[in-house]
Write an enzyme that holds these catalytic residues in place. Structure first.
Site, PDB file in Angstrom:
ATOM      1  N   SER A  12      -2.039  12.868  -5.393  1.00 14.37           N
ATOM      2  CA  SER A  12      -0.629  12.466  -5.277  1.00 14.37           C
ATOM      3  C   SER A  12      -0.405  11.849  -3.907  1.00 14.37           C
ATOM      4  CB  SER A  12       0.280  13.686  -5.436  1.00 14.37           C
ATOM      5  OG  SER A  12       1.615  13.348  -5.109  1.00 14.37           O
ATOM      6  N   ASP A  15       2.030  14.499  -1.629  1.00 14.33           N
ATOM      7  CA  ASP A  15       1.777  15.913  -1.346  1.00 14.33           C
ATOM      8  C   ASP A  15       1.386  16.195   0.107  1.00 14.33           C
ATOM      9  OD1 ASP A  15      -0.804  14.965  -1.297  1.00 14.33           O
ATOM     10  OD2 ASP A  15      -1.523  16.193  -2.956  1.00 14.33           O
ATOM     11  N   GLU A  73     -13.769  -1.054   4.619  1.00 14.98           N
ATOM     12  CA  GLU A  73     -13.452  -1.452   5.997  1.00 14.98           C
ATOM     13  C   GLU A  73     -14.227  -0.562   6.964  1.00 14.98           C
ATOM     14  OE1 GLU A  73     -11.425  -4.026   6.666  1.00 14.98           O
ATOM     15  OE2 GLU A  73     -11.102  -4.309   4.517  1.00 14.98           O
TER      16      GLU A  73
END
Length: 95
Positions: A12, A15, A73
């Site tokens: 999520s 959260d 990255e």
């Protein structure tokens, strides 16, 4: 995996936790397990090629200095500390 959503139901953006996914061996078996996770009866704990856990902060240490690849990255090296800055960014999420 880049922009592909990982089908783990506990992930999520609201959260305040980092979701860490470690792929032990990115082979055909792993991708088969990953795609099976879309089924309701599949649990992340049962996956052999992947480890998932949640944390508010994480320290990465290695015996020699290593480059860290975060979603393609490479911006830092070990040792590194990563932490959640809860409510630091406004997240916009589609339905």
């Amino acid at each position: 995996m880049g922009k592909t959503e990982i089908p783990i139901r506990t992930i999520s953006s609201r959260d305040g936790m980092l979701d860490i996914v470690i792929v032990k061996n990115a082979n055909l078996s792993f991708f088969r397990e990953l795609f099976s996770m879309n089924r309701q009866d599949t649990k992340v704990e049962d996956q052999e090629e992947m480890i998932h856990f949640q944390t508010a902060s994480l320290t990465i240490e290695t015996s020699a200095i290593k480059k860290i690849d975060m979603d393609g990255e490479i911006e830092c090296t070990t040792p590194a500390e990563i932490m959640v800055l809860n409510r630091h960014l406004t997240m916009i999420q589609g339905a």
